[in-house]
Design a protein around this motif. Structure first.
Motif, mmCIF file in Angstrom:
data_model
loop_
_atom_site.group_PDB
_atom_site.id
_atom_site.type_symbol
_atom_site.label_atom_id
_atom_site.label_comp_id
_atom_site.label_asym_id
_atom_site.label_seq_id
_atom_site.Cartn_x
_atom_site.Cartn_y
_atom_site.Cartn_z
ATOM 1 N N GLY A 25 0.903 -1.079 0.173
ATOM 2 C CA GLY A 25 -0.089 0.108 0.011
ATOM 3 C C GLY A 25 0.845 1.303 0.215
ATOM 4 N N GLY A 149 -9.873 1.148 4.277
ATOM 5 C CA GLY A 149 -9.597 2.134 3.407
ATOM 6 C C GLY A 149 -10.871 3.232 3.385
ATOM 7 N N TYR A 150 -10.803 4.248 2.649
ATOM 8 C CA TYR A 150 -11.484 5.169 2.625
ATOM 9 C C TYR A 150 -12.352 5.478 1.477
ATOM 10 C CZ TYR A 150 -7.551 6.926 -0.182
ATOM 11 O OH TYR A 150 -6.530 6.924 -1.153
ATOM 12 N N TYR A 203 -3.218 5.269 9.019
ATOM 13 C CA TYR A 203 -2.157 5.216 7.972
ATOM 14 C C TYR A 203 -1.534 6.257 7.845
ATOM 15 C CZ TYR A 203 -4.634 0.631 6.381
ATOM 16 O OH TYR A 203 -5.185 -0.484 6.369
#
Length: 298
Positions: A25, A149-150, A203
């Motif tokens: 990532g 995640g977004y 993150y």
């Protein structure tokens, strides 16, 4: 470790967080405490009560960036508002605000102190707002706290911001220094495990990847900027860096001036926060001009 863990400050808790590098990532992973509603209530309500300035400064990041692009009277959503200090500042400068969060104890305090910001209980991944109903959206350090995640948050941002409206997005990013440390193998590699996943905090994201994903979803990049160079540098220096950060945060004027000078010097290589200013493309799908619902009750 002795002492009352519940009474520890946010900075003390953060000092024990672990960091890993997720090569797939291209991002750092902070592990230490789940960033859930209970965590944020503790984070925002600890310490002295916040002071809401009657005459807010125009020099802060949110005010400066907003007034550059958004006219007073516009409706601005702050998604993940915490104590809604920034929403209050914008309200005092003539903007209409919606201050949304899911930390309900914090939101009740906001409602009791500054109801003018229109505190609204809700989830940034499923906003209780109509399509195209806000002129601008501020997201200050939110998208990085979701392990999965977004994507849902990004889609909701595109949905509620009107075509031509603006999105202001900040998040911890992979500075040059962090990328260099990752290439040198100075972070342990990220491997998900039950003990780590339940303590996932945030993150540190690759800014170019975030920009590409938002552009692909219907936004155009207006500008970018980096912030908190000293904070990013000190975090990479471990215990010494934390001591230096505390010293530079002192109230003495010479310390503030030294911090500002040092920040300007190191920000290009060691920033902690990246700002993306985006405009929703006029050609992207979604309604426009809808009236938002009134703030939800608690």
């Amino acid at each position: 470790m002795g002492g009352n863990r519940a009474a520890e400050s946010y900075a003390e808790r953060r000092s024990r967080f672990e960091r890993f590098f997720d090569a797939a990532g291209r991002r750092l992973v902070w592990v230490g405490a789940a960033a859930d509603a209970e965590f944020w209530d503790r984070r925002w309500l600890e310490g002295e009560p916040v002071a809401y300035d009657v005459e807010p400064s125009r020099r802060g990041l949110v005010v400066r960036e907003t007034t550059r692009l958004v006219e007073p009277g516009a409706l601005i959503l702050e998604g993940g508002c915490g104590l809604a200090v920034e929403s209050w500042r914008l309200h005092r400068l003539g903007y209409c605000t919606l201050a949304l969060d899911y930390a309900l104890k914090t939101l009740r305090q906001v409602a009791s102190q500054v109801p003018e910001v229109r505190p609204l209980a809700g989830d940034v991944g499923a906003l209780p707002l109509a399509d195209g109903s806000v002129d601008a959206y501020w997201s200050l350090g939110v998208i990085e706290h979701f392990y999965g995640g977004y994507g849902a948050i990004r889609d909701e941002m595109r949905r509620v911001v009107r075509p031509g409206g603006h999105l202001f997005l900040t998040f911890p990013s992979m500075s040059w220094l962090r990328r260099a440390k990752a290439r040198l193998g100075l972070y342990p590699p990220w491997t998900p495990s039950e003990g780590r996943l339940e303590r996932f905090y945030q993150y540190g994201l690759a800014a170019d990847r975030v920009a590409e994903e938002f552009e692909a979803s219907g936004f155009e990049t207006v500008r970018t900027a980096n912030y908190l160079g000293v904070s990013g540098l000190c975090e990479e220096l471990g215990a010494f860096g934390r001591s230096l950060d505390r010293w530079l945060t002192g109230r003495a004027r010479h310390r503030r001036l030294l911090r500002a000078a040092l920040d300007a010097l190191v920000r290009p290589v060691s920033h902690h926060i990246h700002l993306l200013v985006l405009r929703r493309s006029a050609s992207s799908s979604g309604g426009a001009g809808a009236t938002p619902p009134p703030p939800a009750g608690e």
